[in-house]
Design a protein around this motif. Structure first.
Motif, PDB file in Angstrom:
ATOM      1  N   ASN A 507       0.812  -1.220   0.000  1.00 48.14           N
ATOM      2  CA  ASN A 507       0.000   0.000   0.000  1.00 48.14           C
ATOM      3  C   ASN A 507       0.846   1.272   0.000  1.00 48.14           C
ATOM      4  OD1 ASN A 507       1.053   0.006   2.523  1.00 48.14           O
ATOM      5  ND2 ASN A 507      -0.889   0.281   3.607  1.00 48.14           N
ATOM      6  N   GLY A 508       2.154   1.126  -0.202  1.00 46.03           N
ATOM      7  CA  GLY A 508       3.011   2.301  -0.300  1.00 46.03           C
ATOM      8  C   GLY A 508       3.592   2.743   1.022  1.00 46.03           C
ATOM      9  N   GLU A 509       3.167   2.126   2.131  1.00 45.15           N
ATOM     10  CA  GLU A 509       3.767   2.475   3.410  1.00 45.15           C
ATOM     11  C   GLU A 509       5.199   1.954   3.453  1.00 45.15           C
ATOM     12  OE1 GLU A 509       1.656   1.887   7.171  1.00 45.15           O
ATOM     13  OE2 GLU A 509      -0.130   1.536   5.970  1.00 45.15           O
ATOM     14  N   PHE A 510       6.054   2.701   4.114  1.00 42.41           N
ATOM     15  CA  PHE A 510       7.443   2.258   4.203  1.00 42.41           C
ATOM     16  C   PHE A 510       7.719   1.888   5.649  1.00 42.41           C
ATOM     17  CE2 PHE A 510       8.043   6.468   5.840  1.00 42.41           C
ATOM     18  CZ  PHE A 510       7.153   7.218   5.094  1.00 42.41           C
ATOM     19  N   ILE A 511       8.683   1.034   5.842  1.00 41.44           N
ATOM     20  CA  ILE A 511       8.833   0.455   7.168  1.00 41.44           C
ATOM     21  C   ILE A 511      10.266   0.522   7.682  1.00 41.44           C
ATOM     22  CG2 ILE A 511       6.889  -1.099   7.115  1.00 41.44           C
ATOM     23  CD1 ILE A 511       8.654  -3.188   5.941  1.00 41.44           C
ATOM     24  N   VAL A 512      10.343   0.773   8.961  1.00 42.33           N
ATOM     25  CA  VAL A 512      11.614   0.642   9.669  1.00 42.33           C
ATOM     26  C   VAL A 512      11.385  -0.478  10.656  1.00 42.33           C
ATOM     27  CG1 VAL A 512      13.330   1.767  11.095  1.00 42.33           C
ATOM     28  CG2 VAL A 512      12.008   3.096   9.454  1.00 42.33           C
ATOM     29  N   ASN A 513      11.935  -1.640  10.336  1.00 43.32           N
ATOM     30  CA  ASN A 513      11.560  -2.848  11.031  1.00 43.32           C
ATOM     31  C   ASN A 513      12.466  -3.103  12.229  1.00 43.32           C
ATOM     32  OD1 ASN A 513      10.817  -5.360  11.818  1.00 43.32           O
ATOM     33  ND2 ASN A 513      11.081  -6.325   9.831  1.00 43.32           N
ATOM     34  N   LEU A 514      11.864  -3.013  13.409  1.00 44.95           N
ATOM     35  CA  LEU A 514      12.638  -3.180  14.638  1.00 44.95           C
ATOM     36  C   LEU A 514      13.207  -4.573  14.819  1.00 44.95           C
ATOM     37  CD1 LEU A 514      10.819  -1.273  17.490  1.00 44.95           C
ATOM     38  CD2 LEU A 514      13.211  -1.156  16.890  1.00 44.95           C
ATOM     39  N   THR A 515      12.722  -5.540  14.061  1.00 44.17           N
ATOM     40  CA  THR A 515      13.295  -6.877  14.230  1.00 44.17           C
ATOM     41  C   THR A 515      14.521  -7.073  13.347  1.00 44.17           C
ATOM     42  OG1 THR A 515      11.967  -7.923  12.528  1.00 44.17           O
ATOM     43  CG2 THR A 515      11.012  -7.800  14.709  1.00 44.17           C
ATOM     44  N   GLU A 516      14.853  -6.069  12.533  1.00 39.66           N
ATOM     45  CA  GLU A 516      16.076  -6.200  11.749  1.00 39.66           C
ATOM     46  C   GLU A 516      17.265  -5.798  12.607  1.00 39.66           C
ATOM     47  OE1 GLU A 516      16.263  -4.876   7.671  1.00 39.66           O
ATOM     48  OE2 GLU A 516      14.121  -4.557   7.761  1.00 39.66           O
ATOM     49  N   PRO A 517      18.337  -6.568  12.533  1.00 41.13           N
ATOM     50  CA  PRO A 517      19.471  -6.303  13.416  1.00 41.13           C
ATOM     51  C   PRO A 517      20.016  -4.885  13.268  1.00 41.13           C
ATOM     52  CG  PRO A 517      20.037  -7.896  11.700  1.00 41.13           C
ATOM     53  CD  PRO A 517      18.564  -7.750  11.699  1.00 41.13           C
ATOM     54  N   MET A 518      20.117  -4.394  12.029  1.00 44.57           N
ATOM     55  CA  MET A 518      20.730  -3.085  11.836  1.00 44.57           C
ATOM     56  C   MET A 518      19.912  -1.973  12.480  1.00 44.57           C
ATOM     57  SD  MET A 518      23.579  -2.587  10.924  1.00 44.57           S
ATOM     58  CE  MET A 518      24.975  -3.466  10.295  1.00 44.57           C
ATOM     59  N   VAL A 519      18.596  -2.119  12.458  1.00 47.23           N
ATOM     60  CA  VAL A 519      17.745  -1.115  13.105  1.00 47.23           C
ATOM     61  C   VAL A 519      17.990  -1.137  14.614  1.00 47.23           C
ATOM     62  CG1 VAL A 519      15.379  -0.393  13.532  1.00 47.23           C
ATOM     63  CG2 VAL A 519      16.024  -1.254  11.274  1.00 47.23           C
ATOM     64  N   LEU A 520      18.027  -2.342  15.172  1.00 42.96           N
ATOM     65  CA  LEU A 520      18.272  -2.463  16.613  1.00 42.96           C
ATOM     66  C   LEU A 520      19.646  -1.936  16.996  1.00 42.96           C
ATOM     67  CD1 LEU A 520      16.925  -5.914  17.832  1.00 42.96           C
ATOM     68  CD2 LEU A 520      16.248  -3.655  18.606  1.00 42.96           C
ATOM     69  N   VAL A 521      20.639  -2.250  16.158  1.00 43.48           N
ATOM     70  CA  VAL A 521      21.989  -1.741  16.406  1.00 43.48           C
ATOM     71  C   VAL A 521      21.955  -0.206  16.470  1.00 43.48           C
ATOM     72  CG1 VAL A 521      24.232  -1.405  15.265  1.00 43.48           C
ATOM     73  CG2 VAL A 521      23.271  -3.699  15.479  1.00 43.48           C
TER      74      VAL A 521
END
Lengths: 698, 698
Positions: A507-521
């Motif tokens: 639907n065009g929403e973009f995501i910053v996924n907290l379960t991805e290691p780099m985001v958590l880092v």
């Protein structure tokens, strides 16, 4: 609806504000400065403040030049495709320079106004009374307030008229942020070094009263009030203003095109006109309550802004069906402002339970005073954080629920930017109220130093007390606006890098996924940065104050007759100002480097996702530390004042000595490290806005 | 590979550890207790500690019963479809009860061991010398260490054998967490209240030395060492152990089925056997260095664990190609342990630059001492946070890069759980080293109270100094393991609720999207909770200590001859123990309610996404505050000790007085509020694991 004329209206509002500020400044300068002695002191403070500003901005020139060149030159290192708008190249470099320069210009205008108005306020109190004194000092503050808002709106709308792309001009916010960070930290270190130097040697060791002309650090102390509260706070809110407006324009551009871009500018214009009108409501009678007068001004501004935004939102977003929703989001921002001011008062106000508990704990010594102060500071974070959480939820909901279902998720993001705009639209008035404080404070100092009759000091003290309250409100406003600005910047950043993320939703929403290691880092690293900057700035104050203490001791020792008050013997005030200036400037560099380079390193080494996590971690702990440090410091300060009023043994008792320890611990917390958090989280956001599109090119 | 026998092996390792612990306890009890006076003191400490444990667990029974009933009854309120495994119903309630009970059992065994070994250690030092004293005290610690690890592994594997689903047994971790939170906070308040009471009135006001039998709070102080360091730390790590193992099993189950479930149990089994073997390497000669002996034991355990895991990982995951990757992730956990211990030493070790800077700052008074201590605490967060970030990145990468490309993103999540498992697998040894500290500390106290010759005290002091270092290492370990456990719980939670999220990615990855308002709202609320609990616990210590101070003063005043040391006059030790117990128990309730109810409220009122954000915010600020508070407290403590060694004026100087203020401020930071953060972030995670699947049913 694509009517570029609307941008000219916004620019026009900025020019009106600026003209009003300069006209007010001229009228303030026409007031009488009083006796030669008063004029002399006022000029010393003015010169000291200007010397600090000159040195500070001169130090920042090479730094700004490097960024200017980098921004200009970066276009040759990234592949730019036809139609790409990148935040690099000549227009971006120019926008950056304009942001930095306008921030400095606002600082100069505001500082000229407040440092030239101090003796005039004293004189007004002496010859005319309280009403006139309020009038002079508030007008001086209004010069700063309307310069900040006017230059901010004029800068953004002017650059938009020229370059026609919010992406290109977002370096304007970066320029403003970079300056703000240094102004906040430099000003914070200066004011506390001078304060501690003046108090520790003058009041405690030599036993002379506050603002005594024999004290060599007394002028530096008065300069400090201006560079900390006026210049530092002004630069901070100039940054919030610029960054929020541009973030809102960026998000608006993606979602609604021109309509979404022009609306934030119009909200700014409404807020400025409302602030100008609001200033006319700040008047009191001789036995009146100056606080009530200021409140009437603030509420008038809030009300007029709300009404104006209601009509504009409906006219611009009515067709899309979200006019009322957008209005509600703006209203939420205005309400956050009120709520945070109230909560600051609950945790730091004299006579409140939290402050009394610290005062009581002083009975068993400095350690328990400090422990209870830390506890109050920690506790004071919860309700403001819930308020921010409520504002986030409400502003998203207000826009999202009004939007057509297929756009709900996406359009809602505009809501948070609108809440931030709502809060900041009244910046003109809030800065005016805040800047009035140091004028009143200085006016009292001048009354003391010029040995005027005590009834003058009584009147200025009444104003000064009000100034402490407005300063607390402004502090809450600065933290709140920094939080909302950071969220708006975060949204704009993610919007800018979304094609970098492989996982854009259908639907065009973009995501910053907290379960991805780099985001958590990124979250973990970002969370630690405010603690590091807090440590650096606290230590800087300690070291700068140490140098000041040495100098004041030296003067008392080496200048014969100074301490005894021998006629004709004068302290070397300028040297104290110089020492505070030098150490403040030297010590603002290290935290500045951390603030500017950490997002760049995270972005280039760990990537765009880590940077998104970094911004989140930085914002959350930055806001928490800002609340913790500022409120703990405020509560310690007022616990001491409460004891000094004769409670729990009063001045000179053991409890009072314990409370002085707490107050001294709180000084760098509330005036240096705490306030440093606001520009810290914003500068990371504005840098990321520029980095984002570059990272996607690598 | 579906061989349930492997679970029996794990249970078997748990039983071996437990048998070894009980056998060791029996051997410790055979040692000589020395003079009747020594026996009498030891028994008073033992009784006090048991009284505290009894009262604490009794207070928790109604609370545990309510949760037990809720867990059992919840199955009637949610619609359970065929094949659904939900963490509610009878098996979950039983798992919860087993977790709570085993945590208490570990506490009782460990406390019996350490409080019965104190006089025996003194006697060993008196009759045999240092080597034997280390032997007795370390064996006593090993009882606690192996009880914690053994009961943890036995509980998890036993319940898994019975119920055959990691989802059902995850209440075991919740049971352990709930108890741990109260044990940590109750123990932390008790130990500091007693410490402050004993020091402030005894040492400062009455001027009698540490551990003097005239001091009515002296027994309470010795009890406090045990309930804080042994029982509190033991419960904390029992919780980490249980929660990490179950989180790893849950994630492993989703990804690899039985293989992924059994592997964490086998890592635990390897770690336990390695810890048992490691204890045999802890021996020293008469002039040897006890620290070196303990280090040999720890390194042996680390090495044996690594070797064992290498073979098991290859045999279990070799077919999938990620054997080496999983091994590397486990290794990363072991290395984090080493790194955090080292960093704790850098910021809090006597003679290190950070501590010396605080000591130097004491020259200009308590305020600068406190400011520099706060700065050290803040600064000390950065490198550990970078270490955690590195471990997150590395452990994801190690597993992800070895996995087949189509599984890389998903399998990588197993990595973080494995890093946590690696760190915790050596818990047996780490808790042993930590619990040895209070035994040595108590042994010194008994030498003093029983008026033994000074050379005995010298030997126990040598052990006590080592105990301070191992306590610092264990503190770092507790924070590090809490951080990794929380991340593992977070991953397991998200895994459990993923079908609730409408936006599961095509490749099966599940997302917690930071740009969604509810996630951000959760982050903001979660971030504030550690600050609230920090405030509550700091204030609790202040209030409990106040009651203690009053009581000690009263006894000195009302018991004739006590202060003068008249023969036959005895202080009412039991009353002091009772007062500390009562106030600790009363004051652990409020923070406990915050810890347990806040995730429930966020989950039910704001939903599963907000809860994911909540866990993130809570973990990041919780870990930051844990580092900040613990390290600031440790640094203040050692700055004072540094001055007491004769530096910067030595004992009695103004600098020393300033350092005492800092140390007192640091006491609740490092022993109550800081340690409270570990169970706080874990209890939120274990509750969420249960809530998650329920939320998706609403």
């Amino acid at each position: 609806m694509e009517n570029i004329m609307l941008a000219y209206y916004a620019a026009g509002a900025g020019i009106i504000a600026l003209a009003f500020a300069l006209f007010t400044l001229a009228s303030v300068l026409k007031e009488d400065m009083g006796t030669p002695k008063m004029r002399e002191i006022s000029e010393a403070v003015h010169e000291g403040a200007m010397a600090f500003l000159n040195r500070q901005y001169k130090t920042l020139i090479p730094f700004a030049l490097i960024i200017f060149v980098l921004l200009w030159g970066a276009q040759f290192f990234v592949e730019v495709k036809e139609g790409d708008h990148l935040p690099v190249g000549m227009p971006s470099a120019i926008s950056f320079a304009v942001g930095a320069i306008l921030s400095a210009v606002a600082g100069y205008i505001g500082m000229t106004s407040t440092t030239k108005a101090n003796a005039r306020t004293t004189e007004a109190a002496r010859s005319h009374g309280l009403a006139k004194a309020l009038n002079v000092s508030f007008r001086a503050g209004a010069v700063m307030g309307l310069s900040v808002a006017g230059l901010g709106l004029l800068g953004v709308s002017g650059l938009y008229i020229i370059f026609e792309s919010p992406l290109i001009i977002n370096s304007f916010a970066f320029g403003a942020s970079a300056i703000a960070f240094f102004a906040r930290i430099g000003g914070g270190i200066f004011t506390k070094a001078a304060d501690v130097g003046a108090d520790l040697v003058g009041k405690v060791e030599a036993g002379i009263p506050e603002d005594d002309p024999r004290n060599p650090a007394v002028i530096a102390d008065n300069v400090g009030d201006n560079v900390g509260d006026t210049a530092g706070m002004g630069a901070d809110l100039f940054e919030s203003y610029a960054a929020t407006t541009i973030a809102a324009m960026l998000i608006g551009n993606t979602l609604f095109g021109f309509t979404g871009v022009i609306f934030p500018l119009l909200v700014g214009a409404v807020g400025i006109i409302a602030s100008i009108l609001g200033t006319f409501f700040v008047r009191t009678t001789e036995d009146g309550n100056p606080q009530a007068a200021l409140n009437v001004g603030l509420w008038t501004t809030n009300f007029l802004t709300a009404v104006g935004v209601y009509f504009i939102a409906n006219s611009i977003f009515g067709e899309l069906g979200i006019g009322f929703g957008v209005f509600m989001a703006v209203l939420a921002g205005l309400l956050v402002n009120v709520a945070i001011g109230y909560l600051t008062e609950v945790y730091t106000g004299t006579g409140k339970a939290a402050v009394n508990r610290i005062a009581d704990a002083s009975k068993s010594g400095p350690a328990t005073n400090v422990i209870h102060g830390l506890a109050v500071g920690m506790e004071s974070t919860l309700l403001p954080m819930l308020t921010f959480a409520g504002a986030i939820w409400f502003s998203f909901w207000a826009v999202g629920s009004a939007a057509p279902p297929e756009h709900a998720g996406l359009w809602a993001i505009y809501g948070i930017a609108m809440a931030a705009m709502g809060m900041l639209s009244t910046a003109g008035m809030v800065v005016a109220m805040d800047s009035f404080g140091p004028v009143a404070d200085n006016a009292g100092g001048i009354a003391e130093m010029a040995e005027l009759p005590p009834e003058v000091r009584e009147k200025t003290d009444k104003l000064d007390a009000v100034g402490n309250t407005t300063a607390a409100i402004a502090k809450g406003f600065a933290i709140g606006s920094a939080a909302l600005t950071a969220l708006a910047l975060f949204s704009a950043y993610v919007d800018g890098v979304k094609h970098k993320f492989h996982d854009v939703l259908p639907n065009g929403e973009f995501i910053v996924n907290l379960t991805e290691p780099m985001v958590l880092v990124g979250v973990f690293i970002g969370g630690a940065i405010p603690f590091l900057v807090g440590a650096q700035t606290m230590r800087a104050v300690g070291e700068a104050a140490f140098g000041m203490v040495e100098e004041v001791r030296r003067q008392f020792r080496e200048i014969p007759g100074l301490l005894e008050g021998k006629p004709g013997v004068k302290a070397d005030y300028a040297r104290c100002v110089d020492i505070a200036t030098r150490s403040a400037i030297a010590k603002m560099i290290a935290p500045g480097i951390v603030a500017v380079t950490s997002p760049v390193l995270v972005g280039f080494l760990l990537g765009a996702k880590a940077l998104a996590g970094f911004l989140t971690g930085l914002t959350v702990t930055g806001v928490l530390l800002a609340l913790f440090l500022s409120n703990a410091g405020g509560a310690w300060d007022n616990a001491k004042k409460w004891i000094e009023k004769g409670n729990i043994g009063g001045k000179g008792s053991d409890a009072h000595k314990a409370a002085v320890v707490g107050d001294t611990v709180g000084d760098p917390c509330k005036d240096t490290s705490g306030p440093a958090m606001n520009p810290l989280i914003k500068v990371a956001g504005t840098i990321s806005l520029i980095l984002g599109p570059l990272l996607t090119k690598l």
